[in-house]
Motif scaffolding. Structure first.
Motif, PDB file in Angstrom:
ATOM      1  N   VAL A  20     -10.307   9.017   7.867  1.00 37.58           N
ATOM      2  CA  VAL A  20      -9.944   7.581   7.134  1.00 37.58           C
ATOM      3  C   VAL A  20      -8.401   7.721   6.709  1.00 37.58           C
ATOM      4  O   VAL A  20      -7.782   7.177   7.299  1.00 37.58           O
ATOM      5  CB  VAL A  20     -10.033   7.284   5.733  1.00 37.58           C
ATOM      6  CG1 VAL A  20      -9.258   5.392   4.721  1.00 37.58           C
ATOM      7  CG2 VAL A  20     -11.764   6.530   5.361  1.00 37.58           C
ATOM      8  N   GLU A  23      -7.275   7.892  10.825  1.00 40.47           N
ATOM      9  CA  GLU A  23      -7.477   6.298  11.112  1.00 40.47           C
ATOM     10  C   GLU A  23      -6.404   5.068  11.135  1.00 40.47           C
ATOM     11  O   GLU A  23      -6.190   4.245  11.964  1.00 40.47           O
ATOM     12  CB  GLU A  23      -8.750   5.289  10.244  1.00 40.47           C
ATOM     13  CG  GLU A  23      -8.973   4.597  11.834  1.00 40.47           C
ATOM     14  CD  GLU A  23     -10.666   3.782  11.699  1.00 40.47           C
ATOM     15  OE1 GLU A  23     -11.281   2.869  11.346  1.00 40.47           O
ATOM     16  OE2 GLU A  23     -10.995   4.598  10.932  1.00 40.47           O
ATOM     17  N   HIS A  24      -5.653   5.272   9.989  1.00 39.22           N
ATOM     18  CA  HIS A  24      -4.742   4.320   9.826  1.00 39.22           C
ATOM     19  C   HIS A  24      -3.190   5.024   9.339  1.00 39.22           C
ATOM     20  O   HIS A  24      -2.817   5.011   7.709  1.00 39.22           O
ATOM     21  CB  HIS A  24      -5.093   3.896   8.414  1.00 39.22           C
ATOM     22  CG  HIS A  24      -6.397   3.241   8.529  1.00 39.22           C
ATOM     23  ND1 HIS A  24      -5.932   1.683   9.227  1.00 39.22           N
ATOM     24  CD2 HIS A  24      -7.388   2.736   7.928  1.00 39.22           C
ATOM     25  CE1 HIS A  24      -7.289   0.309   9.558  1.00 39.22           C
ATOM     26  NE2 HIS A  24      -8.373   1.662   8.891  1.00 39.22           N
ATOM     27  N   GLU A  26      -0.185   4.490   9.524  1.00 36.78           N
ATOM     28  CA  GLU A  26       0.441   4.279   9.285  1.00 36.78           C
ATOM     29  C   GLU A  26       0.683   3.161   7.934  1.00 36.78           C
ATOM     30  O   GLU A  26       1.741   2.845   7.554  1.00 36.78           O
ATOM     31  CB  GLU A  26       0.929   2.519   9.886  1.00 36.78           C
ATOM     32  CG  GLU A  26       0.179   1.410   9.806  1.00 36.78           C
ATOM     33  CD  GLU A  26      -1.770   1.639  10.195  1.00 36.78           C
ATOM     34  OE1 GLU A  26      -2.949   1.286   9.666  1.00 36.78           O
ATOM     35  OE2 GLU A  26      -1.763   2.317  10.851  1.00 36.78           O
ATOM     36  N   ARG A  27      -0.704   3.731   7.208  1.00 34.71           N
ATOM     37  CA  ARG A  27      -0.783   2.992   5.611  1.00 34.71           C
ATOM     38  C   ARG A  27      -0.642   4.490   4.557  1.00 34.71           C
ATOM     39  O   ARG A  27      -0.546   4.409   3.434  1.00 34.71           O
ATOM     40  CB  ARG A  27      -2.287   1.753   5.529  1.00 34.71           C
ATOM     41  CG  ARG A  27      -2.267   0.854   6.103  1.00 34.71           C
ATOM     42  CD  ARG A  27      -3.330   0.518   6.121  1.00 34.71           C
ATOM     43  NE  ARG A  27      -3.568  -1.297   6.142  1.00 34.71           N
ATOM     44  CZ  ARG A  27      -3.305  -1.966   5.502  1.00 34.71           C
ATOM     45  NH1 ARG A  27      -3.243  -1.652   3.853  1.00 34.71           N
ATOM     46  NH2 ARG A  27      -3.191  -3.535   5.873  1.00 34.71           N
ATOM     47  N   GLN A 268     -12.576   4.311   1.625  1.00 39.68           N
ATOM     48  CA  GLN A 268     -11.275   3.232   2.011  1.00 39.68           C
ATOM     49  C   GLN A 268     -11.504   2.238   0.973  1.00 39.68           C
ATOM     50  O   GLN A 268      -9.924   1.748   1.282  1.00 39.68           O
ATOM     51  CB  GLN A 268     -11.385   3.075   3.580  1.00 39.68           C
ATOM     52  CG  GLN A 268     -10.163   1.995   4.011  1.00 39.68           C
ATOM     53  CD  GLN A 268     -10.618   1.403   5.201  1.00 39.68           C
ATOM     54  OE1 GLN A 268     -10.804   2.721   6.196  1.00 39.68           O
ATOM     55  NE2 GLN A 268     -11.412   0.335   5.630  1.00 39.68           N
ATOM     56  N   THR A 272      -7.555   1.403  -0.682  1.00 37.01           N
ATOM     57  CA  THR A 272      -7.123   0.407  -0.404  1.00 37.01           C
ATOM     58  C   THR A 272      -6.547  -0.641  -1.289  1.00 37.01           C
ATOM     59  O   THR A 272      -6.428  -2.371  -0.984  1.00 37.01           O
ATOM     60  CB  THR A 272      -7.101  -0.650   1.437  1.00 37.01           C
ATOM     61  OG1 THR A 272      -8.891  -1.162   1.057  1.00 37.01           O
ATOM     62  CG2 THR A 272      -7.382   0.827   2.375  1.00 37.01           C
ATOM     63  N   ILE A 277      -9.280  -3.154   5.083  1.00 28.73           N
ATOM     64  CA  ILE A 277      -8.763  -3.319   5.985  1.00 28.73           C
ATOM     65  C   ILE A 277     -10.028  -2.401   7.324  1.00 28.73           C
ATOM     66  O   ILE A 277     -11.173  -2.413   6.735  1.00 28.73           O
ATOM     67  CB  ILE A 277      -7.558  -1.966   6.082  1.00 28.73           C
ATOM     68  CG1 ILE A 277      -8.373  -0.498   5.947  1.00 28.73           C
ATOM     69  CG2 ILE A 277      -6.215  -2.600   5.617  1.00 28.73           C
ATOM     70  CD1 ILE A 277      -6.973   0.483   5.679  1.00 28.73           C
ATOM     71  N   LEU A 279     -12.433  -0.704   9.624  1.00 25.99           N
ATOM     72  CA  LEU A 279     -13.177   0.841   9.520  1.00 25.99           C
ATOM     73  C   LEU A 279     -13.751   0.739  10.730  1.00 25.99           C
ATOM     74  O   LEU A 279     -14.994  -0.560  11.340  1.00 25.99           O
ATOM     75  CB  LEU A 279     -13.797   0.901   8.744  1.00 25.99           C
ATOM     76  CG  LEU A 279     -14.330   2.153   8.026  1.00 25.99           C
ATOM     77  CD1 LEU A 279     -13.187   3.612   8.439  1.00 25.99           C
ATOM     78  CD2 LEU A 279     -15.395   2.495   7.423  1.00 25.99           C
ATOM     79  N   GLN A 280     -13.360   1.893  11.852  1.00 24.63           N
ATOM     80  CA  GLN A 280     -14.122   1.782  12.887  1.00 24.63           C
ATOM     81  C   GLN A 280     -15.729   2.461  12.628  1.00 24.63           C
ATOM     82  O   GLN A 280     -16.180   4.117  12.413  1.00 24.63           O
ATOM     83  CB  GLN A 280     -13.718   3.041  13.656  1.00 24.63           C
ATOM     84  CG  GLN A 280     -12.142   1.841  14.667  1.00 24.63           C
ATOM     85  CD  GLN A 280     -11.688   3.515  15.085  1.00 24.63           C
ATOM     86  OE1 GLN A 280     -12.474   4.398  15.999  1.00 24.63           O
ATOM     87  NE2 GLN A 280     -10.731   3.279  15.518  1.00 24.63           N
TER      88      GLN A 280
END
Length: 378
Positions: A20, A23-24, A26-27, A268, A272, A277, A279-280
């Protein structure tokens, strides 16, 4: 940018938490990692995420790891290492994904530092729920559930009046042997038990799913997370694991959380919350599934779940002893020292010999834990 410390980075929940985060990028920033003995995988994670601190189980593993980690990464070990990872960085969220009761001191230390707890370790609340929740309330710290069932309940209760709640129901897949009779269980093997039909999990929790101990631990955890009496917490067999749990209100409304079995979803959401947000992952198609099945829980078929309810209602050190005896029994089964059904025999004997102490402090909890492990090993 949310900074994360992760206990149990090489386990099932830990690796999916890192998926997770990857995948993000930037977060999320991975600030610190703790693992047990899988130093090879931990080293891969360290090189990818570059945490400031890492910890392993033993001094020997730590000395080896020091020669391999990038410059600037500090290495720790043992219980003190777990506490350092949990509370000794500027991470604002701790994900507790270690198996067993070892995560308790580290979680308490993180609460003292005011960190949000993303809780994937049932045993923390099972063994010391009164200590953890009271300290979290005192420090104004949020405990966000990562278990799929507790995450589902948490989501269903968002914005709802708690005083209008009739009860909650945790769904259970039934585990690897849900279609077998008691007689058929006498000859099952370790390999059979590890083949969970729905979820990809570690060995210990997969065995606990088959014995229904896992659901029992979740019942006790739900008692503390949501402040509910045990008569308001039900369990329902649901083989497909699509409805992850549901709540019922006084007006007869039932609110459920659904999704494909994928632990990245509750992981996730805990990271968050209150945001959501992308999720793939595969989206749920109820039309494709066609139908969902449910059965009342049979406590004669799953006696470990009955024992969990009984220990939860007794309170004090009873849940600690139940959990510790189970950890030893499952380890013995995985080493092929005992049969599958002997897990519940050991649990019954240890719990039956224990006289619970009420409102235990941390030292009393540790003593009860050690006693239960010793008796279960014998």
């Amino acid at each position: 940018m949310k900074k994360i410390a992760l206990l149990g980075s090489t386990g099932s929940i830990g690796t999916q938490t890192l998926q997770v985060a990857a995948e993000h990028p930037e977060r999320f920033r991975i600030e610190a990692l703790a693992a047990g003995t899988n130093t090879a995988l931990l080293l891969e994670q360290v090189r990818l995420f570059k945490p400031s601190k890492v910890s392993v189980a033993t001094r020997e593993a730590a000395e080896t790891l020091k020669t391999e980690v990038p410059a600037g990464t500090q290495v720790f070990y043992g219980e003190e290492g777990l506490i350092e990872i949990a509370a000794g960085t500027d991470a604002d969220t701790l994900v507790t994904a270690v198996t067993g009761s070892m995560g308790l001191p580290a979680t308490l230390a993180a609460i003292d530092e005011g960190k949000t707890i993303a809780l994937a370790n049932k045993e923390t609340l099972v063994t010391a729920g009164h200590l953890v929740m009271s300290r979290a309330e005192r420090k104004n710290v949020s405990i966000l559930p990562v278990d799929s069932e507790h995450s589902a309940i948490f989501q269903c209760l968002n914005g709802e009046p708690k005083d209008r709640l009739l009860g909650i129901t945790l769904t259970a897949s039934g585990g690897s042997f849900r279609h077998l009779s008691r007689q058929e269980l006498e000859s099952v093997t370790v390999e059979d038990a590890l083949k969970h039909p729905n979820w990809s999990m570690g060995a210990k929790i997969t065995i606990d799913s088959a014995t229904m101990v896992n659901k029992g631990l979740e019942v006790i955890e739900a008692h503390w997370l949501f402040g509910l009496s045990y008569d308001k917490i039900g369990v329902l067999l649901h083989p497909e694991s699509i409805i992850h749990s549901f709540v019922e209100f006084e007006d007869t409304s039932i609110i459920a959380q659904l999704g494909n079995p994928d632990m990245r979803v509750p992981i996730q959401y805990a990271l968050t919350y209150p945001d959501r947000i992308p999720l793939q992952a595969n989206r749920l198609s109820l039309a494709q599934i066609g139908k969902l099945n449910f059965r009342e829980m049979d406590f004669d078929r799953f006696p470990c779940l009955r024992m969990a309810y009984e220990c939860g209602k007794i309170g004090g050190t009873a849940p600690t002893v139940f959990n510790a005896a189970n950890e030893v029994a499952v380890a013995r089964f995985l080493r092929r020292e005992i049969s599958f059904l002997q897990i519940e025999d050991i649990l019954a004997q240890v719990v039956g010999r224990h006289k619970a102490e009420m409102n235990p402090d941390l030292e009393t909890i540790r003593e009860a834990d050690a006693w239960a492990r010793r008796i279960a090993a014998e």
